[in-house]
Design an enzyme around this catalytic site. Structure first.
Site, PDB file in Angstrom:
ATOM      1  N   ASP A  25     -17.644  16.754 118.938  1.00  0.00           N
ATOM      2  CA  ASP A  25     -17.731  17.075 117.499  1.00  0.00           C
ATOM      3  C   ASP A  25     -17.864  15.823 116.643  1.00  0.00           C
ATOM      4  OD1 ASP A  25     -15.179  16.018 117.599  1.00  0.00           O
ATOM      5  OD2 ASP A  25     -14.163  17.758 116.721  1.00  0.00           O
ATOM      6  N   ASP A  29     -10.249  12.113 119.287  1.00  0.00           N
ATOM      7  CA  ASP A  29      -9.169  13.089 119.419  1.00  0.00           C
ATOM      8  C   ASP A  29      -8.173  12.636 120.482  1.00  0.00           C
ATOM      9  OD1 ASP A  29     -10.535  13.742 121.868  1.00  0.00           O
ATOM     10  OD2 ASP A  29     -11.791  15.155 120.752  1.00  0.00           O
ATOM     11  N   ASP A  98       2.995   6.929 113.177  1.00  0.00           N
ATOM     12  CA  ASP A  98       2.889   6.509 111.783  1.00  0.00           C
ATOM     13  C   ASP A  98       3.742   7.439 110.930  1.00  0.00           C
ATOM     14  OD1 ASP A  98       1.746   5.055 109.577  1.00  0.00           O
ATOM     15  OD2 ASP A  98      -0.062   4.811 110.777  1.00  0.00           O
ATOM     16  N   ASP A 199       4.465   3.649 106.641  1.00  0.00           N
ATOM     17  CA  ASP A 199       3.422   3.410 105.650  1.00  0.00           C
ATOM     18  C   ASP A 199       4.034   3.098 104.283  1.00  0.00           C
ATOM     19  OD1 ASP A 199       0.449   3.674 105.140  1.00  0.00           O
ATOM     20  OD2 ASP A 199       1.176   5.145 103.691  1.00  0.00           O
ATOM     21  N   GLU A 254       5.348  -1.229 106.543  1.00  0.00           N
ATOM     22  CA  GLU A 254       4.254  -1.805 105.759  1.00  0.00           C
ATOM     23  C   GLU A 254       4.807  -2.088 104.364  1.00  0.00           C
ATOM     24  OE1 GLU A 254      -0.350  -0.748 104.558  1.00  0.00           O
ATOM     25  OE2 GLU A 254       1.160   0.833 104.418  1.00  0.00           O
ATOM     26  N   HIS A 327      -6.581  -1.022 110.373  1.00  0.00           N
ATOM     27  CA  HIS A 327      -7.472   0.038 109.892  1.00  0.00           C
ATOM     28  C   HIS A 327      -7.823  -0.110 108.412  1.00  0.00           C
ATOM     29  CE1 HIS A 327      -3.466   1.290 108.798  1.00  0.00           C
ATOM     30  NE2 HIS A 327      -3.967   2.174 107.964  1.00  0.00           N
ATOM     31  N   ASP A 328      -7.097  -0.951 107.680  1.00  0.00           N
ATOM     32  CA  ASP A 328      -7.350  -1.157 106.247  1.00  0.00           C
ATOM     33  C   ASP A 328      -8.034  -2.489 105.948  1.00  0.00           C
ATOM     34  OD1 ASP A 328      -6.256   1.227 105.301  1.00  0.00           O
ATOM     35  OD2 ASP A 328      -4.234   0.397 105.137  1.00  0.00           O
TER      36      ASP A 328
END
Length: 557
Positions: A25, A29, A98, A199, A254, A327-328
């Protein structure tokens, strides 16, 4: 300094949407991750940090959670997640999840109730206020642009959202909210996870009264009123007392905007709060007066000064986290190295730095392959909400499209989110379908298959760095001392534990440069532990020619 497993570990961050798709897709995953566990075991990492896989409308790629105890359909099922945990534990690896509890999704059951009426039992789970003079309750800017408030027509009040308007902030002043969060954390820990990455955890305590922020704009940065707020340490100590202290797990918070002094309160070994924090001082080194998107050149002197400050000021007090991308953030080889001619050399040099400082190293997926930033042709190919909001705001302010796109190429979060590059087949082996975000076209020659087959690859260099940490306690626990502080080409330092001394020498640039070991550092010989070039047999440390992006880790005799 207490010795613990999480100080001795190397963490690998998985961004599930972009790691491995198992069903065609186009979206990574959990079964896809399971299929790659042998790869992670081969790399040698100890802990996997999984970016959010919870139920979410996906406004901010899963950081807007609608059910903390369910798995997003796109990622699989809770049974898949159970298999992932079992697969990691059976291979001797740990899993941290997370934890996103500054805010929920606006589709979370709590918020759906909260917005129904002013006297709803869940109203006080979030931060609701009346407007002022027909405008927002205050002038705070959202971190994702625009106002940090949204008017809700049902009750005529505004709710606070420091991020997207679909991410309403939880009201941590409400003891019921805290109890709900602690119960949820306990539920996951009882399932067998090994800790949490938290986070924006230093934003959960806001200053009473939510005062206006200083500034000339319509909306201004209210960070001084919501970062490291008045009750932050009280809340974290309560969390530790009620939850974390009952398990042998790791926590990393974080915490944007913290200084080493503030960080020592979060991570002090006797404080009962967090094990370590992510701080972003280095991540702002190339940000100009207008913050992130205003890109300015970074200088090695500033880079060394920031890294050394954190090494020295937390020494003996608390523990560092070590990272150059996530990832940021943009890809580290594109930002701090050379993603062209010297991609391999500079990627290995930067890895050497991260894995030989005091602290726990974090590897972001694809970093071990030397994955690079991407330059998509059109804005339509980008997916990140922060990037798209910024583009709209800057165009309205009169900036040229070309100018804005250059900032996106350098700093945009989608640089880190292009799918993992497994091999040179269509879509890099990530999916048999259409990837949710376009592949970086360089996957045909930068990929895991190529790296695994090449004994001199970046991947195998990482593997050896990770092994070295296991073999040499000095790399984990040794004292850090900066050398050649004024040198603007070379980053060099020693690590010392008892009689053992390591010398790390890093040439940060493509031009050759001569390294001179200071006279006050005595040695009777040097043995190479690792390096991205062969160690010359007749090397003299009082005058050593360093090649482009050269990195050497030497055991001094």
């Amino acid at each position: 300094m207490k010795k613990t497993w999480w100080k001795e570990s190397v963490v690998y961050q998985i961004y599930p949407r972009s790691f491995q798709d198992s069903n065609g897709d186009g979206i990574g995953d959990i079964p896809g991750i399971i299929s790659r566990l042998d790869y992670l075991q081969k790399l040698g990492v100890d802990v996997i940090w999984l970016s959010p896989v919870y139920e979410s409308p996906n406004d901010d790629n899963g950081y807007d959670i609608s059910n903390y105890q369910g798995i997003m359909n796109e990622f699989g099922t809770m049974a898949d997640w159970d298999r992932l945990l079992e697969g990691l534990h059976s291979r001797g690896m740990k899993l941290i999840m997370d934890l996103v509890v500054n805010h929920t999704s606006d589709e979370h059951a709590w918020f759906l109730e909260s917005r129904k009426s002013k006297d709803n039992a869940y109203r006080d789970y979030y931060i609701w206020r009346d407007g002022k003079d027909g405008k927002e309750p205050n002038n705070w800017a959202s971190i994702f642009s625009g106002s940090a408030w949204k008017l809700d027509e049902t009750t005529g009040q505004y709710y606070l959202h420091l991020f997207s308007s679909k991410q309403p902030d939880l009201n941590w002043e409400n003891e019921k909210v805290r109890r709900e969060v602690y119960d949820m954390m306990t539920w996951w820990l009882d399932k067998g996870i090994d800790g949490f990455r938290m986070d924006v955890i230093n934003m959960i305590s806001k200053v009473e009264g939510l005062p206006d922020a200083a500034g000339e704009g319509k909306y201004n940065d209210g960070g001084k009123y919501f970062m490291n707020g008045p009750r932050i340490h009280e809340f974290l100590q309560e969390m530790n007392r009620e939850v974390m202290s009952k398990y042998d797990v790791m926590t990393v918070g974080e915490t944007p905007g913290v200084s080493p002094d503030e960080a020592s309160f979060f991570v002090g070994e006797d404080r009962g709060e967090l094990n370590m924090v992510f701080q972003f001082e280095l991540m702002d080194i190339d940000s100009g007066p207008e913050a992130k998107w205003n890109v300015i050149p970074w200088k090695l002197a500033g880079f060394k000064q920031i890294m050394s400050k954190w090494q020295y000021e937390l020494e003996g007090k608390g523990w560092n986290s070590l990272f150059l991308n996530n990832h940021d953030q943009p890809r580290m080889v594109s930002r701090f190295g050379d993603d062209g001619k010297y991609r391999k050399e500079s990627a290995k040099m930067l890895a050497t730095l991260l894995h030989t400082l005091q602290g726990t190293p974090y590897i972001y997926q694809g970093e071990e392959l030397g994955m690079t930033n991407v330059r998509f042709d059109t804005l339509e190919e980008y997916k990140d909400i922060e990037t798209l909001n910024m583009f709209r705001e800057y165009r309205e302010a009169g900036r040229s499209e070309a100018q804005i796109m250059e900032s996106i190429y350098y700093k945009g979060r989608d640089n880190a989110r292009t799918p993992m590059q497994w091999d040179d087949s269509p879509n890099g082996g990530f999916t048999t379908g259409t990837p949710w975000l376009k592949m970086n076209p360089n996957y045909v020659h930068i990929n895991a298959k190529e790296s695994l087959e090449d004994p001199d690859s970046i991947f195998h260099y990482y593997r050896r760095l990770i092994e070295l940490r296991k073999q040499h306690e000095v790399i984990v626990y040794g004292k850090y001392d900066l050398l050649l502080e004024e040198n603007d080409r070379i980053y060099a330092y020693t690590r010392t534990l008892g009689e053992e001394r390591l010398l790390i020498i890093l040439n940060f640039f493509a031009e050759p440069v001569t390294f001179h070991l200071p006279d006050n550092v005595q040695y009777n010989g040097a043995e190479q532990l690792i390096g991205n070039y062969e160690w010359p047999a007749e090397a003299n440390l009082r005058g050593l020619e360093l090649r482009p992006y050269e990195a050497q880790v030497l055991k001094l005799k």
